[in-house]
Design an enzyme around this catalytic site. Structure first.
Site, PDB file in Angstrom:
ATOM      1  N   LYS A  44       0.799  -1.227   0.000  1.00  0.00           N
ATOM      2  CA  LYS A  44       0.000   0.000   0.000  1.00  0.00           C
ATOM      3  C   LYS A  44       0.836   1.283   0.000  1.00  0.00           C
ATOM      4  O   LYS A  44       0.357   2.355   0.392  1.00  0.00           O
ATOM      5  CB  LYS A  44      -1.010   0.045   1.171  1.00  0.00           C
ATOM      6  CG  LYS A  44      -1.863  -1.189   1.353  1.00  0.00           C
ATOM      7  CD  LYS A  44      -2.417  -1.758   0.092  1.00  0.00           C
ATOM      8  CE  LYS A  44      -3.600  -1.022  -0.463  1.00  0.00           C
ATOM      9  NZ  LYS A  44      -4.021  -1.629  -1.766  1.00  0.00           N
ATOM     10  N   ASN A  48       1.749  -0.247  -7.279  1.00  0.00           N
ATOM     11  CA  ASN A  48       1.186  -0.302  -8.635  1.00  0.00           C
ATOM     12  C   ASN A  48       1.439   0.990  -9.403  1.00  0.00           C
ATOM     13  O   ASN A  48       1.641   0.972 -10.608  1.00  0.00           O
ATOM     14  CB  ASN A  48      -0.310  -0.618  -8.563  1.00  0.00           C
ATOM     15  CG  ASN A  48      -0.518  -2.077  -8.228  1.00  0.00           C
ATOM     16  OD1 ASN A  48      -0.581  -2.918  -9.115  1.00  0.00           O
ATOM     17  ND2 ASN A  48      -0.563  -2.390  -6.932  1.00  0.00           N
ATOM     18  N   HIS A  99       7.660  -7.318  -2.160  1.00  0.00           N
ATOM     19  CA  HIS A  99       7.370  -6.713  -0.845  1.00  0.00           C
ATOM     20  C   HIS A  99       8.349  -7.249   0.201  1.00  0.00           C
ATOM     21  O   HIS A  99       8.176  -6.990   1.390  1.00  0.00           O
ATOM     22  CB  HIS A  99       5.956  -7.089  -0.378  1.00  0.00           C
ATOM     23  CG  HIS A  99       4.840  -6.388  -1.095  1.00  0.00           C
ATOM     24  ND1 HIS A  99       4.883  -5.069  -1.453  1.00  0.00           N
ATOM     25  CD2 HIS A  99       3.612  -6.837  -1.489  1.00  0.00           C
ATOM     26  CE1 HIS A  99       3.746  -4.724  -2.045  1.00  0.00           C
ATOM     27  NE2 HIS A  99       2.962  -5.781  -2.081  1.00  0.00           N
ATOM     28  N   ARG A 121       5.901   5.273   2.019  1.00  0.00           N
ATOM     29  CA  ARG A 121       4.741   6.159   2.192  1.00  0.00           C
ATOM     30  C   ARG A 121       4.531   6.420   3.681  1.00  0.00           C
ATOM     31  O   ARG A 121       4.874   5.556   4.513  1.00  0.00           O
ATOM     32  CB  ARG A 121       3.508   5.464   1.596  1.00  0.00           C
ATOM     33  CG  ARG A 121       2.264   6.308   1.550  1.00  0.00           C
ATOM     34  CD  ARG A 121       1.090   5.540   0.943  1.00  0.00           C
ATOM     35  NE  ARG A 121      -0.045   6.407   0.696  1.00  0.00           N
ATOM     36  CZ  ARG A 121      -1.234   5.995   0.263  1.00  0.00           C
ATOM     37  NH1 ARG A 121      -1.434   4.706   0.018  1.00  0.00           N
ATOM     38  NH2 ARG A 121      -2.199   6.850   0.063  1.00  0.00           N
ATOM     39  N   SER A 129      -5.019   2.884   4.071  1.00  0.00           N
ATOM     40  CA  SER A 129      -5.185   2.193   2.790  1.00  0.00           C
ATOM     41  C   SER A 129      -5.338   0.681   3.018  1.00  0.00           C
ATOM     42  O   SER A 129      -6.216   0.036   2.435  1.00  0.00           O
ATOM     43  CB  SER A 129      -3.969   2.498   1.908  1.00  0.00           C
ATOM     44  OG  SER A 129      -4.124   1.937   0.638  1.00  0.00           O
TER      45      SER A 129
HETATM   46  P1  A3P Z   1      -5.247   4.589  -1.257  1.00  0.00           P
HETATM   47  O1  A3P Z   1      -5.885   3.339  -0.729  1.00  0.00           O
HETATM   48  O2  A3P Z   1      -4.785   5.498  -0.158  1.00  0.00           O
HETATM   49  O3  A3P Z   1      -6.083   5.290  -2.267  1.00  0.00           O
HETATM   50  P2  A3P Z   1      -0.202  -0.442  -3.662  1.00  0.00           P
HETATM   51  O4  A3P Z   1      -0.159  -0.352  -5.140  1.00  0.00           O
HETATM   52  O5  A3P Z   1       1.142  -0.471  -3.015  1.00  0.00           O
HETATM   53  O6  A3P Z   1      -1.118  -1.516  -3.195  1.00  0.00           O
HETATM   54  O7  A3P Z   1      -0.812   0.949  -3.140  1.00  0.00           O
HETATM   55  C1  A3P Z   1      -2.162   1.264  -3.343  1.00  0.00           C
HETATM   56  C2  A3P Z   1      -2.362   2.727  -3.025  1.00  0.00           C
HETATM   57  O8  A3P Z   1      -1.773   3.530  -4.061  1.00  0.00           O
HETATM   58  C3  A3P Z   1      -3.841   3.093  -2.972  1.00  0.00           C
HETATM   59  O9  A3P Z   1      -3.923   4.162  -2.018  1.00  0.00           O
HETATM   60  C4  A3P Z   1      -4.067   3.600  -4.398  1.00  0.00           C
HETATM   61  O10 A3P Z   1      -5.201   4.400  -4.556  1.00  0.00           O
HETATM   62  C5  A3P Z   1      -2.770   4.382  -4.609  1.00  0.00           C
HETATM   63  N1  A3P Z   1      -2.471   4.650  -6.018  1.00  0.00           N
HETATM   64  C6  A3P Z   1      -2.442   3.793  -7.046  1.00  0.00           C
HETATM   65  N2  A3P Z   1      -2.164   4.427  -8.201  1.00  0.00           N
HETATM   66  C7  A3P Z   1      -2.014   5.741  -7.885  1.00  0.00           C
HETATM   67  C8  A3P Z   1      -1.744   6.925  -8.655  1.00  0.00           C
HETATM   68  N3  A3P Z   1      -1.570   6.892  -9.958  1.00  0.00           N
HETATM   69  N4  A3P Z   1      -1.670   8.101  -7.987  1.00  0.00           N
HETATM   70  C9  A3P Z   1      -1.847   8.163  -6.650  1.00  0.00           C
HETATM   71  N5  A3P Z   1      -2.122   7.083  -5.879  1.00  0.00           N
HETATM   72  C10 A3P Z   1      -2.200   5.886  -6.491  1.00  0.00           C
END
Ligand code: A3P
Length: 286
Positions: A44, A48, A99, A121, A129
């Site tokens: 999180k 991605n 991870h 983060r 998240s």
């Molecule tokens: P939130 O749940 O706070 O919205 P991971 O990919 O490590 O699982 O992280 C997911 C988090 O990254 C989620 O946060 C998601 O919305 C956010 N996220 C994914 N793509 C993003 C983008 N292009 N810009 C900003 N946040 C992004």
């Protein structure tokens, strides 16, 4: 803890996503290639988002070329069950995700010239998240109580294990030329500048127009609307997106809408204590 899990070298892993065998293979046998790039994160933290940025950089901003498979298959988590077959088919230079904490990462990396991009983060936003993620990812029992979830996070009893150990472990590499670290908050604040810095680290030169395309296709809006990046293709038996979206809010500071003043003060105290030995002021602390 709200999911089936096991311990490997002191870290909590989700049953089924990983096995002891997949982790032992990832640690001891997996062959890192010199031109590999690893997208390393605690869950999180923007994993991605970084997959999208790195794949777009690789294809000089060409969305079609970087978008041939859904994002969750594009840069597989090399330690997860069932990813090896896909990885073996990948063409170099490979962009892979992980991870894993530093002490379990592929031994062969440390003798290689491969590179790591470590995205961090604000842990309070990670808690939020991850808390919402427990409601949609089927391996979890939804967390009922935010206070207990904060406690689980502090104790490392969540997906990803201890965030504090993860960050402290990887920060041991902060002066290594193969290691680049950046924060989600920097990506939010200055995505163009971040892309330029990442390109520099990777030794890749993109022109202004190509950089603009990388920025354009990695915004939250663009990724949310793109079926290859918004996780809409993940089967509902794995993720129930009728209860919430994977692309949830994409902002920094959402913790302020979830933590009470007392919870925030409590977390800050724990943070100070656990991070006291690390001489880095992270972006979210400024
Ligand atoms: P939130 O749940 O706070 O919205 P991971 O990919 O490590 O699982 O992280 C997911 C988090 O990254 C989620 O946060 C998601 O919305 C956010 N996220 C994914 N793509 C993003 C983008 N292009 N810009 C900003 N946040 C992004």
């Amino acid at each position: 803890m709200s999911f089936k899990h096991f311990e490997y070298k002191g870290v909590t892993f989700a049953d089924g996503v990983y096995t002891k065998e997949s982790l032992a293979y990832a640690e001891n046998e997996f062959k890192v290639l010199d031109d590999d790039v690893y997208n390393l994160t605690y869950p999180k933290s923007g994993s991605n988002w970084m997959i999208q940025i790195l794949n777009l950089i690789k294809h000089k901003g060409d969305l079609e070329k970087s978008n041939t498979v859904p994002i969750f298959m594009r840069s597989p988590w090399y330690e997860a069950v069932g990813c090896l077959e896909e990885i073996q088919k990948m063409e170099s230079p490979r962009i892979l995700s992980s991870h894993l904490p530093h002490h379990i990462f592929a031994k062969s990396f440390f003798k290689s010239k491969a590179k790591i991009i470590y995205t961090m983060r604000n842990p309070k936003d990670i808690i939020v998240s991850l808390y919402h993620y427990t409601k949609i990812l089927k391996i979890f029992e939804p967390a009922e109580n935010f206070q207990n979830f904060i406690e689980d996070f502090i104790q490392g009893k969540v997906l990803g294990g201890s965030w504090f150990d993860h960050v402290k472990g990887w920060m041991q590499m902060k002066d290594d030329s193969r290691f680049f670290f950046i924060t989600y908050e920097e990506l939010i604040q200055d995505i163009r500048g971040s892309v330029v810095r990442i390109c520099k680290f990777l030794g890749l030169e993109l022109d202004e127009a190509q950089i603009a395309l990388v920025v354009k296709y990695s915004t939250f809006k663009s990724m949310s609307e793109n079926k290859m990046t918004n996780w809409s293709q993940i089967p509902p038996e794995i993720m129930d997106q009728s209860k919430g979206s994977f692309m949830r809010k994409g902002i920094s500071g959402d913790w302020k809408n979830h933590f009470t003043v007392a919870q925030s003060e409590y977390f800050d105290k724990v943070y100070q204590e656990k991070m006291k030995d690390i001489n880095i002021k992270f972006f979210w602390e400024q």
